[in-house]
Enzyme design. Structure first.
Site, PDB file in Angstrom:
ATOM      1  N   LYS A   1       0.794  -1.234   0.000  1.00  0.00           N
ATOM      2  CA  LYS A   1       0.000   0.000   0.000  1.00  0.00           C
ATOM      3  C   LYS A   1       0.829   1.288   0.000  1.00  0.00           C
ATOM      4  CE  LYS A   1      -3.412  -1.042  -0.597  1.00  0.00           C
ATOM      5  NZ  LYS A   1      -3.722  -1.663  -1.931  1.00  0.00           N
TER       6      LYS A   1
ATOM      7  N   GLY B   1       2.236   2.469  -2.940  1.00  0.00           N
ATOM      8  CA  GLY B   1       2.303   3.014  -4.298  1.00  0.00           C
ATOM      9  C   GLY B   1       2.924   2.055  -5.300  1.00  0.00           C
TER      10      GLY B   1
ATOM     11  N   HIS C   1       7.329  -7.394  -2.043  1.00  0.00           N
ATOM     12  CA  HIS C   1       7.021  -6.687  -0.791  1.00  0.00           C
ATOM     13  C   HIS C   1       7.922  -7.199   0.327  1.00  0.00           C
ATOM     14  CE1 HIS C   1       3.557  -4.582  -2.272  1.00  0.00           C
ATOM     15  NE2 HIS C   1       2.706  -5.583  -2.247  1.00  0.00           N
TER      16      HIS C   1
ATOM     17  N   SER D   1      -4.522   2.923   4.345  1.00  0.00           N
ATOM     18  CA  SER D   1      -4.716   2.266   3.053  1.00  0.00           C
ATOM     19  C   SER D   1      -4.775   0.745   3.222  1.00  0.00           C
ATOM     20  CB  SER D   1      -3.581   2.662   2.109  1.00  0.00           C
ATOM     21  OG  SER D   1      -3.777   2.105   0.828  1.00  0.00           O
TER      22      SER D   1
END
Ligand code: A3P
Length: 289
Positions: free
Chosen positions: A42, A44, A102, A132
């Protein structure tokens, strides 16, 4: 609520399918010309991927659409059997590859360090990131139910969300700066001056782009434009995976939405904790707390 549970690898909670495939992920063979887009969830990821794509395709929108259809930038840790894993997708790609992850630095497959790959990191201020992620977990049916906002606040602070602690993630990637080829960007900077940041990414990728192409990329990667693109907004993803009637994938795309979620008491508590957890790093965010 949803029945999804996370499992841990070295203290980092991950989706069970990723943990099941951990051996394959850790033995991933990177190539020296791989570019790895690295983000905490979250922050971008989708945005920077689109920017990178547009740079790669010299601002050709149609070529970008095709690249999206082919899922050109797989997450290396992605796993949803019986579909091919992220590792398998990456293996089938021609070089130079652009991949995503990630993972925090300490869980990255060692081959990326050994091959001195290029890393493009995007960091987002933690409070907006948390907000987010909360809304994402509400709608994402393959991540755990976030519970109430108050409950999620504790879960997030304690790093018990998928891919672990935001603090560990940003500090870890900031610390490898200087030793590896890494461009470290901030979501808020891209928002404020997209052209300047996009130019940095192009330079990092060894691409020289005309001003007109740069301007076009700025326009095409705006939140409004991307929100309407069915290849980006996940409108083709089934409700059983993402229920966008709960919260859209392209939600707000703004800086400071945390102010609509944090209570004054939560904000004070968070700021204190933030100071402690960020005391051992030179990484500083230029945003208002
Ligand atoms: P919000 O939930 O605050 O709206 P990721 O791609 O890593 O999952 O990050 C998702 C976040 O990035 C969402 O934040 C999303 O709206 C935002 N985002 C996606 N595209 C964007 C864009 N072009 N400009 C600004 N924010 C964008």
């Amino acid at each position: 609520g949803k029945q999804t549970q996370l499992r841990e690898v070295e203290g980092v909670p991950l989706q069970a399918a990723i943990v099941d495939n951990w051996g394959q992920i850790q033995s991933f063979e990177a190539k020296p010309d791989d570019l790895l887009i690295c983000t905490y969830p979250k922050s971008g990821t989708t945005w920077i991927q689109e920017i990178v794509d547009m740079i790669e395709q010299n601002g050709d929108v149609e070529k970008c659409q095709r690249a999206l259809i082919q899922h050109r930038h797989p997450f290396i840790e992605w796993a949803r059997p019986p579909q091919p894993s992220g590792v398998e997708k990456a293996q089938a790609m021609p070089s130079p590859r652009i991949l995503r992850t990630h993972l925090p630095t300490r869980l990255l497959p060692p081959s990326f360090w050994e091959n001195n790959c290029k890393f493009l990191y995007v960091a987002r201020n933690v409070k907006d990131c948390m907000v987010s992620y909360y809304h994402f977990q509400r709608m994402n049916q393959v991540l755990p139910d976030p519970g109430t906002w108050e409950e999620y606040f504790e879960t997030f602070i304690n790093g018990k969300v998928a891919w672990g602690s935001w603090f560990e993630h940003v500090k870890g990637w900031w610390e490898v700066k200087g030793r590896y080829q890494i461009l470290f960007l901030f979501y808020e900077d891209i928002k404020k001056d997209p052209k300047c940041e996009i130019r940095k990414v192009a330079q990092f990728m060894g691409k020289h782009l005309d001003e007109t192409v740069l301007d076009k990329i700025v326009q095409e990667t705006s939140f409004e434009k991307m929100k309407d693109n069915p290849m980006i907004n996940r409108s083709t993803v089934p409700k059983s995976i993402m229920d966008q009637s709960i919260s859209p994938f392209m939600r707000k795309g703004t800086v400071g939405d945390w102010k609509h979620h944090f209570t004054v008491a939560q904000n004070e508590r968070f700021n204190e904790d933030y100071k402690k957890k960020m005391a051992d790093t030179s990484l500083a965010f230029h945003f208002q707390f």
